[in-house]
Design a protein around this motif. Structure first.
Motif, PDB file in Angstrom:
ATOM      1  N   UNK A  20      41.967  18.885 -31.010  1.00  0.00           N
ATOM      2  CA  UNK A  20      42.319  19.108 -29.610  1.00  0.00           C
ATOM      3  C   UNK A  20      41.300  18.458 -28.689  1.00  0.00           C
ATOM      4  N   UNK A  21      40.020  18.639 -29.020  1.00  0.00           N
ATOM      5  CA  UNK A  21      38.948  18.065 -28.207  1.00  0.00           C
ATOM      6  C   UNK A  21      38.952  16.549 -28.285  1.00  0.00           C
ATOM      7  N   UNK A  22      39.193  16.002 -29.465  1.00  0.00           N
ATOM      8  CA  UNK A  22      39.216  14.553 -29.630  1.00  0.00           C
ATOM      9  C   UNK A  22      40.400  13.938 -28.887  1.00  0.00           C
ATOM     10  N   UNK A  23      41.527  14.633 -28.899  1.00  0.00           N
ATOM     11  CA  UNK A  23      42.696  14.157 -28.155  1.00  0.00           C
ATOM     12  C   UNK A  23      42.407  14.140 -26.663  1.00  0.00           C
ATOM     13  N   UNK A  24      41.809  15.206 -26.163  1.00  0.00           N
ATOM     14  CA  UNK A  24      41.484  15.295 -24.748  1.00  0.00           C
ATOM     15  C   UNK A  24      40.523  14.190 -24.344  1.00  0.00           C
ATOM     16  N   UNK A  25      39.546  13.919 -25.199  1.00  0.00           N
ATOM     17  CA  UNK A  25      38.570  12.875 -24.924  1.00  0.00           C
ATOM     18  C   UNK A  25      39.214  11.493 -24.912  1.00  0.00           C
ATOM     19  N   UNK A  26      40.143  11.267 -25.808  1.00  0.00           N
ATOM     20  CA  UNK A  26      40.742   9.941 -25.976  1.00  0.00           C
ATOM     21  C   UNK A  26      41.823   9.636 -24.942  1.00  0.00           C
ATOM     22  N   UNK A  27      42.468  10.673 -24.408  1.00  0.00           N
ATOM     23  CA  UNK A  27      43.622  10.428 -23.531  1.00  0.00           C
ATOM     24  C   UNK A  27      43.521  11.115 -22.180  1.00  0.00           C
ATOM     25  N   UNK A  28      42.379  11.687 -21.849  1.00  0.00           N
ATOM     26  CA  UNK A  28      42.255  12.577 -20.696  1.00  0.00           C
ATOM     27  C   UNK A  28      42.666  11.957 -19.369  1.00  0.00           C
ATOM     28  N   UNK A  29      42.384  10.689 -19.138  1.00  0.00           N
ATOM     29  CA  UNK A  29      42.670  10.130 -17.818  1.00  0.00           C
ATOM     30  C   UNK A  29      43.827   9.133 -17.818  1.00  0.00           C
ATOM     31  N   UNK A  30      44.545   9.035 -18.913  1.00  0.00           N
ATOM     32  CA  UNK A  30      45.636   8.068 -18.960  1.00  0.00           C
ATOM     33  C   UNK A  30      46.947   8.702 -18.540  1.00  0.00           C
ATOM     34  N   UNK A  31      47.737   7.962 -17.762  1.00  0.00           N
ATOM     35  CA  UNK A  31      49.075   8.393 -17.382  1.00  0.00           C
ATOM     36  C   UNK A  31      50.092   7.737 -18.303  1.00  0.00           C
ATOM     37  N   UNK A  32      49.986   6.421 -18.437  1.00  0.00           N
ATOM     38  CA  UNK A  32      50.874   5.689 -19.337  1.00  0.00           C
ATOM     39  C   UNK A  32      50.043   4.997 -20.407  1.00  0.00           C
ATOM     40  N   UNK A  33      50.656   4.684 -21.508  1.00  0.00           N
ATOM     41  CA  UNK A  33      49.922   4.127 -22.640  1.00  0.00           C
ATOM     42  C   UNK A  33      49.349   2.745 -22.352  1.00  0.00           C
ATOM     43  N   UNK A  34      50.001   1.993 -21.465  1.00  0.00           N
ATOM     44  CA  UNK A  34      49.517   0.647 -21.142  1.00  0.00           C
ATOM     45  C   UNK A  34      48.341   0.675 -20.176  1.00  0.00           C
ATOM     46  N   UNK A  35      48.056   1.847 -19.606  1.00  0.00           N
ATOM     47  CA  UNK A  35      46.913   1.965 -18.708  1.00  0.00           C
ATOM     48  C   UNK A  35      47.140   1.416 -17.317  1.00  0.00           C
ATOM     49  N   UNK A  36      48.408   1.290 -16.920  1.00  0.00           N
ATOM     50  CA  UNK A  36      48.705   0.810 -15.566  1.00  0.00           C
ATOM     51  C   UNK A  36      48.484   1.895 -14.523  1.00  0.00           C
ATOM     52  N   UNK A  37      48.445   3.139 -15.005  1.00  0.00           N
ATOM     53  CA  UNK A  37      48.168   4.277 -14.131  1.00  0.00           C
ATOM     54  C   UNK A  37      47.203   5.210 -14.841  1.00  0.00           C
ATOM     55  N   UNK A  38      46.344   5.854 -14.065  1.00  0.00           N
ATOM     56  CA  UNK A  38      45.366   6.769 -14.647  1.00  0.00           C
ATOM     57  C   UNK A  38      45.068   7.880 -13.646  1.00  0.00           C
ATOM     58  N   UNK A  39      44.446   8.949 -14.143  1.00  0.00           N
ATOM     59  CA  UNK A  39      44.056  10.047 -13.257  1.00  0.00           C
ATOM     60  C   UNK A  39      42.630   9.810 -12.766  1.00  0.00           C
ATOM     61  N   UNK A  40      42.433   9.949 -11.454  1.00  0.00           N
ATOM     62  CA  UNK A  40      41.089   9.781 -10.894  1.00  0.00           C
ATOM     63  C   UNK A  40      40.310  11.093 -10.987  1.00  0.00           C
TER      64      UNK A  40
END
Length: 275
Positions: free
Chosen positions: A199-219
């Motif tokens: 769970x922690x590793x998933x949060x670390x790896x994907x925490x700020x991504x909106x889409x997989x291509x990285x065109x959008x992210x959380x600030x």
């Protein structure tokens, strides 16, 4: 005496700024360490009133707030002094080619000072770092596991060897970093990012991504923002509200289907909130 072989002064410099856009952002601090051919180091540090508010997310990184520079001189007032200190010196720093030099030159131009870098040699330590310490799976295996990836047998670039190497690398990363605290570069908070838990590793790896291509992210505020183009770093909701045609442009454009799906989800969510 330094190890560097130089025939003229070499000015190492770093900027703290209101942001990362050379066109709209301003310097709030400039530090210069000028290495002289005789081995001497000359240091100058100036706090600068940027004449615009410093965003809190920037202050959280460098620790300089509006009140800290309210009574400091503007860059225009300091420009001649800074230029004189840099006179006849080559330039060095970390990531200066992409960021510090463009922003510094922009500030000089706004101050009507012609700071010419075309006749100066430039040394960027980041380029050397990335060139000599490549961020590849082979390099990671060597760093974490202390051996060459070929020791796993077979073709060093085969999918099987790559996946096996990644298994060993992740194991060693958990051993090395589990429970280790670091300071977040955006919020300034101290946290422990790596835990021996999926769970922690998933949060670390994907925490700020909106889409997989990285065109959008959380600030830092948790808002979905665009990461590219003319609306880079602007909230998606704000862009879609002020420029609805941008959604149509992206939906017709050469973007991954998953990105379009995520954008549509954000648009629908925004519509529901505005009802």
């Amino acid at each position: 005496m330094h190890y560097l072989k130089i025939k003229k002064p070499l000015a190492f410099f770093d900027l703290e700024t209101t942001g990362v856009n050379p066109v709209t952002d301003r310097i709030v601090e400039i530090a210069i360490v000028k290495a002289m051919p005789n081995g001497e180091l000359l240091t100058k540090v100036w706090k600068v009133n940027p004449t615009i508010p410093i965003p809190l997310e920037s202050s959280a990184i460098h620790g300089i707030y509006d009140k800290d520079v309210a009574n400091e001189p503007t860059f225009k007032q300091l420009a001649k002094t800074v230029e004189q200190f840099l006179e006849g010196a080559d330039l060095a720093g970390f990531n200066i080619c992409k960021f510090d030099i463009p922003l510094l030159v922009e500030e000089f131009l706004r101050a009507d000072v012609n700071f010419d870098v075309s006749n100066r040699k430039i040394a960027d330590a980041q380029k050397i770092f990335h060139l000599m310490e490549p961020r590849t799976l082979s390099a990671a295996y060597k760093f974490y596991c202390g051996d060459d990836i070929t020791s796993l047998g077979g073709n060093a670039h085969s999918a099987e060897i790559d996946t096996l190497a990644t298994y060993h690398v992740l194991n060693e990363q958990i051993k090395r970093y589990e429970g280790k605290s670091i300071k977040d570069s955006v919020s300034g908070r101290v946290w422990t990012p790596v835990a021996n838990d999926m769970d922690a590793l998933h949060q670390l790896s994907t925490s700020n991504t909106v889409d997989l291509a990285g065109r959008m992210a959380y600030n830092a505020k948790g808002e979905a923002v665009f990461t590219f183009g003319k609306h880079k770093d602007r909230p998606v909701a704000e862009v879609l509200q002020k420029e609805p045609s941008y959604y149509d442009w992206m939906m017709k454009g050469d973007f991954p289907l998953e990105t379009k799906r995520r954008l549509t989800e954000l648009k629908l969510k925004m519509s529901q909130l505005n009802r």
